[in-house]
Design an enzyme around this catalytic site. Structure first.
Site: not given
Ligand code: XUL
Ligand code: CO
Length: 434
Positions: A99, A102
């Protein structure tokens, strides 16, 4: 080179008999499985958020891990990136995923946050010139900051929609720059807590418009990757709009996006939706929207998303069997959306968790491939549906109306006889390989 993983050597393949806890027993990238390299079948990926950003907190307590990059600004983000690539190198990780939040801290404004993200992305780009690790997907975190508490695209405030759109634009630009194979949208806050304050029809329209704009922008910049939606039924919101694969398909059809967007299916999310992982895969394959996978597992006694590393070969094998039957991954892969337990403090634990996860995926792949090579399951399926291969049956499905079918039943005195589904026999067959 930092000293974070001091004393840990690149993980070797030592075969099933090895007692070395930091060696692969099954994961062998070059081994051919159904005519393809194991690495290319699995396309394993490391999740930046769980491995490097998550601090070991739970609802009752905060940080348990000590990492030299915690709590810092850009200096810390640079160190985190350096150590992340050291881990990718040690594991021989084919892919990673992140993300925006992150990899770099939020700034005072979105412009500053985006500058931070771009600076770390530039570091990744330089590092990727010599590292074999590729980007499986990027995504924008549209759920942690309090501005998103009432949703991102589905927020009652249009300014939040705009902010989210601007954030996704930057994350998609960066994903494109790094040659990402996919871009993911997980709608953690796209849902609601109570209908008393929610106009659901309006929110669904907003979500559809948002997604259409993401797809338009992908084409505008020429991003060749796949846009993926990650279904989840609840947590953090009580009711999430992307409940499961079938719900997402209906939503995509409504906005004419079913050829543009696929799904990223997570094991734990499938379980929360009351499905099995393989059910969600089979649904996506049947509907033509299978994209990628977030590999993990939930604890069966707790009703939330525990994101544990996969360690159940028989369960994973039947899921990989569905993936292989569907033709395997194209742009997708197996992303470990999995985190350590909060007592697993040591850098070594991070490596051991991935070694275990990679080995479990490899072993499950080998089992699934053996099931396919055996052919017994396929034969049983073909036999079960053989009646549909006759010209009469095909004609009935396409041409005949109800009256014609009724006449056929009368004329041939049709009286169907029940046949065994053979479930236990087929389960025994699968058990020979797992
Ligand atoms: C949340 C989840 C996230 C997504 C990306 O449950 O799985 O980490 O994969 O935003
Ligand atoms: Co996920």
């Amino acid at each position: 080179m930092s000293d974070f993983f001091e004393g840990i050597a690149p993980i070797p393949f030592e075969g099933p008999e090895s007692e070395n806890p930091l060696a692969f027993r099954f994961y062998q990238p070059d081994r051919l499985v159904l005519g393809k390299r194991m690495e290319d079948q699995l396309r394993l990926s490391i999740a930046y958020w769980h491995s490097f950003a998550w601090e070991g907190g739970d609802p009752f307590g905060g940080r348990t891990f000590e990492r030299p990059w915690f709590g810092g600004g850009m200096e810390a983000a640079r160190l985190k990136a350096e150590i992340a690539f050291e881990m990718f190198d040690l594991l021989g990780a084919p892919f990673f995923a992140f993300h925006d939040r992150d990899i770099a801290p939020e700034g005072q404004s979105l412009a500053e946050s985006n500058r931070n993200v771009r600076e770390i992305a530039d570091y990744f780009a330089r590092r990727m010139e010599t590292s074999p690790t590729r980007l499986l997907w990027g995504t924008a975190n549209l759920f942690s900051n309090r501005r998103f508490m009432s949703g991102a695209a589905t927020n009652p405030d249009p300014e939040v929609f705009a902010y989210a759109a601007a954030q996704v634009k930057c994350a998609l630009d960066v994903t494109h720059q790094l040659g990402g194979a996919n871009y993911v949208l997980w709608g953690g806050r796209e849902g609601y807590e109570t209908l008393l304050n929610t106009d659901m029809g309006r929110e669904l329209d907003q979500l559809g418009r948002f997604l259409s704009k993401v797809v338009d922008y992908k084409h505008r910049i020429g991003f060749p990757g796949t846009i993926l939606i990650e279904p989840k039924p609840q947590e953090p919101t009580k009711h999430q709009y992307d409940y499961d694969v079938a719900t997402v398909y209906g939503f995509l059809r409504r906005f004419g996006l079913e050829k543009e967007v696929k799904v990223n299916i997570e094991v734990g999310h499938a379980v929360l939706a009351g499905h099995s992982f393989e059910h969600e895969i089979a649904t996506a394959v049947a509907l033509g929207i299978f994209g990628s996978v977030d590999a993990n597992r939930n604890d069966y006694q707790s009703g939330w998303d525990t994101d544990q590393f996969p360690n159940n070969v028989p369960e994973l094998a039947v899921a990989i069997h569905q993936i292989l039957k569907g033709g395997g991954f194209v742009t997708g892969g197996f992303n470990f959306d999995s985190k350590l337990r909060r007592q697993s403090l040591d850098p070594e634990d991070l490596i051991a968790a991935h070694v275990g996860g990679m080995d479990v995926c490899a072993r499950a792949l080998l089992a699934a491939a053996a099931i396919i090579e055996d052919g017994g399951l396929d034969q049983a399926l073909a036999d079960r549906y053989a009646g549909w291969e006759t010209p009469e049956a095909r004609d009935m499905l396409v041409e005949a109306d109800l009256a014609a079918i009724a006449a056929w039943v009368d004329q041939d005195n049709i009286d169907p006889q029940p046949r065994s589904g053979k479930q236990e026999k087929l389960e025994n067959l699968v058990n020979r390989f797992v």
